[in-house]
Design a protein around this motif. Structure first.
Motif, mmCIF file in Angstrom:
data_model
loop_
_atom_site.group_PDB
_atom_site.id
_atom_site.type_symbol
_atom_site.label_atom_id
_atom_site.label_comp_id
_atom_site.label_asym_id
_atom_site.label_seq_id
_atom_site.Cartn_x
_atom_site.Cartn_y
_atom_site.Cartn_z
ATOM 1 N N PHE A 242 5.759 -6.993 51.230
ATOM 2 C CA PHE A 242 5.423 -7.945 49.981
ATOM 3 C C PHE A 242 4.627 -7.074 49.302
ATOM 4 C CE2 PHE A 242 3.168 -11.248 47.722
ATOM 5 C CZ PHE A 242 3.951 -11.210 46.816
ATOM 6 N N TYR A 243 3.417 -6.805 49.990
ATOM 7 C CA TYR A 243 2.446 -6.050 49.046
ATOM 8 C C TYR A 243 2.811 -4.457 48.460
ATOM 9 C CZ TYR A 243 -0.777 -9.371 51.093
ATOM 10 O OH TYR A 243 -1.453 -10.445 51.356
ATOM 11 N N LYS A 244 3.771 -3.869 49.192
ATOM 12 C CA LYS A 244 4.367 -2.604 48.501
ATOM 13 C C LYS A 244 5.321 -3.238 47.558
ATOM 14 C CE LYS A 244 7.657 1.203 49.513
ATOM 15 N NZ LYS A 244 7.306 1.539 49.771
ATOM 16 N N LEU A 245 5.988 -4.460 47.171
ATOM 17 C CA LEU A 245 6.705 -4.523 46.104
ATOM 18 C C LEU A 245 5.511 -4.690 45.020
ATOM 19 C CD1 LEU A 245 9.293 -5.420 44.577
ATOM 20 C CD2 LEU A 245 8.552 -7.583 45.119
ATOM 21 N N ILE A 246 4.544 -5.374 45.471
ATOM 22 C CA ILE A 246 3.555 -5.636 43.923
ATOM 23 C C ILE A 246 2.745 -4.488 43.746
ATOM 24 C CG2 ILE A 246 0.795 -6.427 43.831
ATOM 25 C CD1 ILE A 246 1.366 -8.870 45.932
ATOM 26 N N GLN A 247 2.631 -3.468 45.000
ATOM 27 C CA GLN A 247 2.449 -2.241 44.051
ATOM 28 C C GLN A 247 2.719 -1.271 43.260
ATOM 29 O OE1 GLN A 247 1.137 -0.140 48.092
ATOM 30 N NE2 GLN A 247 -1.252 -1.350 47.767
ATOM 31 N N MET A 248 4.117 -1.770 43.429
ATOM 32 C CA MET A 248 5.835 -0.359 42.657
ATOM 33 C C MET A 248 6.014 -1.512 41.494
ATOM 34 S SD MET A 248 8.625 -0.727 45.973
ATOM 35 C CE MET A 248 9.797 0.807 44.886
ATOM 36 N N SER A 249 5.337 -2.830 41.558
ATOM 37 C CA SER A 249 5.740 -3.287 40.217
ATOM 38 C C SER A 249 5.592 -3.636 39.680
ATOM 39 C CB SER A 249 7.154 -4.197 40.637
ATOM 40 O OG SER A 249 6.557 -5.104 41.632
ATOM 41 N N SER A 250 5.177 -5.129 39.553
ATOM 42 C CA SER A 250 3.712 -5.820 38.510
ATOM 43 C C SER A 250 3.677 -7.296 39.620
ATOM 44 C CB SER A 250 4.546 -6.168 37.546
ATOM 45 O OG SER A 250 5.042 -7.355 37.368
#
Length: 297
Positions: A242-250
């Motif tokens: 989830f933290y990876k998703l936040i960093q790679m998107s918005s």
């Protein structure tokens, strides 16, 4: 294109994992745990697992980032874990997961007020629709289960505010810290309060509550097995991605995972005979439509 496909894949996997977490919480509670034991053991399993596989990541975090790591641990995990566990003693998995769909709306509001995100007129309409859907869900649940206290649904709403604040904060202040570093840091800090809570609440490891699943099959698994799965997969591994998703998107895209969670949770509710009414389905559709309007370009 590859990164775009990756973020959608992560989103779908997280929705499946987190959508299944509500029924795992129910299994733990049905097995004799109280919500404080459930939350503390969930953190304990997650913390031990992460420290074993990636404890060295702690030493890579800059000291100036540690305060944000601690805040992220509290907002993104500690408070919501206990709020959801307490709420689910009174409300069903399907309602709990659907109310969680307020996270994107709250992410937008907090982002607009404190982090400079733009706020559009149509997003206000989406927010109002979401509130209407929420009230319908609570009313449907209270009518169908008069013995339950549906004011506990407010605990889920508070948890979504915690999630929303955490998402915006991570995007702004922890964008340069590895996702696994953030997650390990969160739970290394949370291990101490979890152990303190367990020391006051206790739990009999020999307690096994024999229940039956939705197919009428006897369930002899110890409730800690469900909580271990919840902690290791549904919290530890899921938080890393989830933290990876936040960093790679918005922040808004990452919070979209909560749109899909109710679908998975409702399927589990039907399988395990929790019951879903037409009014609950209608309330769910209204919430999701409100969220769609809020995020439509």
């Amino acid at each position: 294109m590859r990164e775009k496909n990756s973020k959608w894949f992560i989103l779908l996997v997280l929705a499946t994992v987190w959508g299944s977490s509500f029924i795992l919480m129910k299994k733990g509670l049905d097995g004799g745990m109280n919500p404080y034991q459930l939350g503390a053991y969930r953190i304990l399993f997650t913390s031990v697992f992460l420290l074993v596989i990636a404890g060295k990541e702690l030493f890579k975090i800059e000291k100036k980032k540690m305060k944000y790591i601690i805040i992220a641990g509290l907002l993104g995990n500690f408070f919501p874990i206990f709020l959801f566990a307490i709420a689910q003693t009174q409300i069903s998995s399907s309602i709990s997961s659907t109310l969680n769909s307020f996270t994107p709306l709250n992410t937008l509001i907090i982002g607009s007020v404190f982090f400079g995100l733009t706020f559009k007129k149509k997003q206000i309409y989406g927010l109002l629709l979401g509130i209407i859907g929420c009230l319908m869900l609570v009313y449907a649940g209270a009518s169908g289960n008069p013995s339950k206290n549906y004011w506990f649904a407010l605990l889920v709403i508070i948890a979504t505010w915690c999630y929303a604040a955490n998402i915006n904060m991570v995007k702004k202040y922890l964008f340069d810290v590895s996702p696994i570093g953030i997650t390990v840091g969160n739970f290394a800090f949370l291990l101490i309060p979890a152990l303190l809570i367990l020391s006051f609440t206790g739990y009999d490891f020999q307690t096994i509550q024999n229940t039956t699943d939705g197919f009428g099959i006897s369930n002899d698994l110890h409730p800690l097995v469900y909580v271990a799965i919840l902690g290791i997969v549904g919290t530890g591994l899921a938080n890393i991605y989830f933290y990876k998703l936040i960093q790679m998107s918005s922040p808004i895209f990452a919070s979209n995972v909560t749109y899909l969670i109710p679908v998975v949770a409702t399927i589990w509710s039907v399988i395990f005979n929790e019951g879903v009414t037409l009014l609950q389905v209608l309330g769910t559709v209204i919430i999701l439509f409100g969220v769609y309007i809020t995020n439509r370009k």
